[in-house]
Enzyme design. Structure first.
Site, PDB file in Angstrom:
ATOM      1  N   HIS A  85       0.817  -1.221   0.000  1.00  0.00           N
ATOM      2  CA  HIS A  85       0.000   0.000   0.000  1.00  0.00           C
ATOM      3  C   HIS A  85       0.849   1.269   0.000  1.00  0.00           C
ATOM      4  O   HIS A  85       0.379   2.329  -0.369  1.00  0.00           O
ATOM      5  CB  HIS A  85      -1.073  -0.022   1.104  1.00  0.00           C
ATOM      6  N   ASP A 221       0.846  -7.642   2.093  1.00  0.00           N
ATOM      7  CA  ASP A 221       1.083  -6.210   1.901  1.00  0.00           C
ATOM      8  C   ASP A 221       2.583  -5.859   1.787  1.00  0.00           C
ATOM      9  O   ASP A 221       3.148  -5.245   2.684  1.00  0.00           O
ATOM     10  CB  ASP A 221       0.439  -5.457   3.074  1.00  0.00           C
ATOM     11  N   SER A 659       3.944   1.985   8.623  1.00  0.00           N
ATOM     12  CA  SER A 659       3.724   1.006   7.567  1.00  0.00           C
ATOM     13  C   SER A 659       5.011   0.772   6.807  1.00  0.00           C
ATOM     14  O   SER A 659       5.684   1.721   6.414  1.00  0.00           O
ATOM     15  CB  SER A 659       2.667   1.494   6.601  1.00  0.00           C
TER      16      SER A 659
HETATM   17  N1  ARG Z   1      -4.922   0.825   7.288  1.00  0.00           N
HETATM   18  C1  ARG Z   1      -3.681   0.990   6.581  1.00  0.00           C
HETATM   19  C2  ARG Z   1      -2.937   2.257   7.116  1.00  0.00           C
HETATM   20  O1  ARG Z   1      -3.554   3.053   7.743  1.00  0.00           O
HETATM   21  C3  ARG Z   1      -3.866   1.254   5.131  1.00  0.00           C
HETATM   22  C4  ARG Z   1      -4.189   0.068   4.326  1.00  0.00           C
HETATM   23  C5  ARG Z   1      -4.443   0.460   2.907  1.00  0.00           C
HETATM   24  N2  ARG Z   1      -5.422  -0.418   2.346  1.00  0.00           N
HETATM   25  C6  ARG Z   1      -6.744  -0.115   2.172  1.00  0.00           C
HETATM   26  N3  ARG Z   1      -7.541  -1.094   1.789  1.00  0.00           N
HETATM   27  N4  ARG Z   1      -7.237   1.089   2.331  1.00  0.00           N
HETATM   28  O2  ARG Z   1      -2.236   2.879   6.365  1.00  0.00           O
HETATM   29  N1  ASP Z   2      -1.570   1.380   7.980  1.00  0.00           N
HETATM   30  C1  ASP Z   2      -0.794   2.398   8.666  1.00  0.00           C
HETATM   31  C2  ASP Z   2       0.312   2.990   7.772  1.00  0.00           C
HETATM   32  O1  ASP Z   2       0.173   3.009   6.579  1.00  0.00           O
HETATM   33  C3  ASP Z   2      -0.191   1.858   9.921  1.00  0.00           C
HETATM   34  C4  ASP Z   2      -1.061   2.102  11.100  1.00  0.00           C
HETATM   35  O2  ASP Z   2      -1.770   3.122  11.137  1.00  0.00           O
HETATM   36  O3  ASP Z   2      -0.995   1.292  12.013  1.00  0.00           O
HETATM   37  O4  ASP Z   2       1.246   3.578   8.230  1.00  0.00           O
END
Ligand code: ARG
Ligand code: ASP
Length: 724
Positions: A85, A221, A659
């Site tokens: 991502h 990921d 991330s």
């Molecule tokens: N929750 C993850 C973080 O905050 C992002 C993941 C991205 N994927 C998605 N399906 N939106 O960055």
């Molecule tokens: N998914 C988040 C990121 O992209 C990580 C988190 O917020 O725990 O940094």
């Protein structure tokens, strides 16, 4: 009864104060503050192995990836690992119908095939230093705020110049603890970073937004990049002459896997947390801003979904926009639930009454801190209506694609309107704008935007007081909204792709006539007029005031944290995340998200097969992956129990920006890549609760399995150092 509740809350508060797992620690002070505890928890290496300025250490294998993620070096040839991502937009930018890497995945089978990304850079930390004294030179306790700010600015400039003199490094000075402390960061930035490999999105984004922020998770990921340097191993912009960067350090990878309770640590760039706010701030987030954002996004997302489900082309056009909006939407819901679950506001109130008592204990303290909390309260009360208006404006009005697009023309119009226009600047802006214009049309579907506009305007007009409503929006309120929106969308020239493309293509910055023509065409446009007028109004009547109030809050916050440190000298206060390099540590651990529900600490490929649904885009499983599963062809990447592990959870305190961070075991070997948190624990940005706060990591064995067995990119595996 009441007494019982208070007792219970006080108990919760005590447990929440600081557990072994909570905290994002400054690498420079690991030895002093954390090493002993880390070793007691199981770590076998020393703090100096993690961070050391005079010797090679792990920090030399970590980068800030782009502006908001983390990456780590995994070979002597500059190979870099991060999240799918985090690399998604680069994969998308290289994709086209005839080579859709999002769908097929991308694997460079030789160095020649690696793809450059002009917008991408990675940042290594060379060293950091406490420069508080230098930053606060000539600042006294009584120095007025504005004078203080300008002295600090000048001091910072000097520090940065001195720190980088005669080098190719860049420097940043960043406030910690709301400006009670300052650190200098000297960085080395590389700009030739090429895409090496990415799985298809049904692996890299498996589960999509449905599984996002959730456990159990099965998302592969990860993505691979490579840093290139000039012949001297120094940063250089993209050139065919560049060679793979030789890092001072890269991570060895362990295939040993993890057991429950194992020690792990995460080394990366957490972006923002707010652990030391007063109850009034939490109240604002939980009761005011989060609900507004959630409500508007619920409408926006359902409008998108309806259209996305009706047509695969629209699904592609809106997938990134949908993912972006959904990410915050889901996180805030988890945050609100979490704060409510632990009675977060009540907990803060209890602490605040203890604080007040402490402050009132002697006259000196009372003079310094006695009114802090009531000042906070006044400030947040005053701020409330402004905050409501601002949140509605950003969520409901600025999110209308047409209006955002219209606003995008403003810099060019302004540059052209100057008496002596700077043609170089205009050309730069034009290039950027042309690129964005092309992307806008490629991914735009006006029926979605019309519906979003109508819903957004309705929400604004029903919920924001007239005092904070721009005149041009008041007009909308007087009419039938559907008519108003149709009228706007039908009249604007900005949705006429051929006209706008022609306008930009025939635009010659050297010629006054074409400059004037552009200004005229854009300035008379209905959408442009609407958004510029609305913005001007909001800036003057909402944003300006909010800025002052925020500055007040920061000043109070600076004092408040200082006072808390005085009040609780035995407690270790870790600084809030602020986009600087940190270490978090904890243990691999499942959890109980709700009564009678227990979550195991790892997931396997079995779960991917259970979730498989060929009808739903996010749950399609590639035939090749299925075959490997049926054959149990996991090579050396399978676990001892014969399963293929996919992800695991642990108690490391992480946030956005973490991330892509390496997850390391007691020996400092790479065992995973951090990519998310569990929904029940997203409150950790405001209050960390060891019961439910978990970070989610990809098991490195699944990553290598995909590279090796699924993609057949064995040459990449050969570059790595694998220890078993
Ligand atoms: N929750 C993850 C973080 O905050 C992002 C993941 C991205 N994927 C998605 N399906 N939106 O960055
Ligand atoms: N998914 C988040 C990121 O992209 C990580 C988190 O917020 O725990 O940094």
């Amino acid at each position: 009864m009441k007494k019982n509740i208070i007792f219970f809350l006080a108990f919760l508060l005590a447990t929440l104060r600081l557990t072994a797992d909570e905290g994002m620690w400054i690498p420079l002070y690991l030895e002093q503050f954390n090493e002993q505890q880390m070793q007691e928890m199981g770590m076998k290496i020393s703090a100096a192995d993690i961070y050391n300025e005079n010797n090679v250490s792990m920090k030399d294998a970590i980068v800030m990836f782009g502006g908001g993620c983390t990456g780590e070096l995994i070979s002597s040839e500059g190979l870099l690992l991060t999240n799918y991502h985090c690399g998604y937009r680069y994969v998308q930018q290289h994709s086209a119908l005839e080579h859709d890497y999002l769908t097929t995945g991308f694997w460079a089978m030789s160095r020649k095939e690696e793809l450059p990304n002009p917008e991408l850079k990675v940042t290594f930390l060379i060293r950091m230093e406490d420069v508080t004294e230098q930053v606060l030179k000539n600042v006294a306790d009584g120095t007025p705020q504005s004078a203080r700010d300008s002295i600090i600015k000048v001091n910072i400039k000097t520090i940065k110049v001195e720190a980088t003199e005669g080098t190719h490094y860049e420097a940043a000075v960043v406030p910690f603890y709301f400006g009670n402390q300052y650190f200098l960061f000297v960085n080395e930035i590389f700009t030739d970073v090429r895409l090496v490999g990415a799985p298809p999105s049904n692996i890299g984004k498996f589960g999509g937004d449905t599984d996002n922020w959730m456990w159990p998770r099965h998302t592969g990921d990860f993505a691979l990049f490579r840093i290139y340097a000039d012949k001297e191993n120094k940063p250089a912009d993209y050139s065919e002459e560049n060679v793979p960067y030789k890092p001072k350090k890269y991570f060895e990878i362990s295939l040993d896997g993890i057991q429950e309770d194992d020690f792990t640590f995460v080394f990366g760039y957490p972006a923002r947390t707010n652990q030391y706010l007063p109850s009034y701030a939490i109240e604002e987030t939980v009761d005011v801003t989060n609900p507004i954002r959630i409500d508007i996004r619920t409408k926006r997302l359902s409008i998108m979904e309806e259209a996305m489900n009706s047509d695969p082309k629209i699904r592609i056009q809106y997938s990134a926009k949908h993912a972006n909006a959904a990410n915050g939407w889901k996180k805030w819901q988890g945050e609100n639930k979490g704060i409510r679950r632990v009675s977060g506001i009540a907990q803060k109130r209890i602490f605040e009454s203890e604080f007040q008592e402490w402050a009132d204990e002697n006259p000196d303290r009372q003079a310094k801190y006695g009114t802090l909390l009531s000042d906070f309260q006044d400030n947040y009360e005053t701020q409330r209506d402004y905050q409501i208006a601002y949140t509605y404006f950003t969520e409901a009005i600025s999110s209308i694609e047409l209006l955002r697009f219209a606003e995008r023309f403003q810099p060019l119009v302004e540059l052209c309107s100057k008496e002596t226009p700077d043609t170089e600047k205009i050309n730069e802006e034009l290039k950027e704008l042309k690129w964005q214009v092309a992307n806008f049309y490629k991914d735009y579907y006006h029926p979605i935007d019309r519906k979003i506009a109508e819903a957004g305007l309705k929400a604004y007009l029903t919920n924001v007081s007239p005092e904070f409503t721009p005149l041009c929006l008041m007009d909308a309120g007087k009419r039938d909204l559907n008519d108003f929106v149709n009228n706007l969308f039908n009249r604007t020239v900005l949705l006429d792709q051929s006209k706008i493309t022609a306008l930009l293509n025939t635009f010659d910055p050297e010629q006054k006539k074409t400059r004037d023509n552009l200004i005229k065409e854009i300035e008379k446009d209905a959408a442009y007029q609407l958004i510029t007028a609305a913005k001007t109004f909001i800036d003057a009547s909402v944003v300006a005031r909010l800025k002052t109030l925020t500055a007040n809050n920061t000043r109070l916050q600076q004092l408040y944290i200082k006072a808390q440190m005085e009040m609780l000298p035995e407690r270790r206060f870790y600084p809030d995340a602020n986009f600087t390099l940190r270490v978090a540590y904890g243990n691999v651990k499942g959890f109980q998200p709700a009564d009678a529900v227990t979550y195991h600490y790892f997931t396997t490929l079995d779960g991917i097969m259970e979730k498989e649904n060929p009808e739903v885009y996010d749950y399609v499983v590639e035939p090749k992956l299925k075959q490997l599963y049926y054959d149990k062809d996991y090579g050396r990447y399978g676990a001892d129990d014969g399963s293929m592990r996919v992800a695991f959870v642990a108690t490391n305190h992480t946030t956005g920006g973490n991330s892509g961070s390496p997850v390391l075991n007691a020996d400092g070997h790479l065992i995973g890549i951090n990519f998310d948190r569990c929904w029940e624990g997203t409150m950790s940005d405001l209050m960390y609760d060891p019961v439910v706060c978990r970070n989610i990591s990809l098991d490195i064995r699944y990553c290598l399995f995909i590279i090796d067995k699924f993609a057949g990119a064995t040459h990449l595996i050969e570059e790595m150092t694998i220890v078993q």
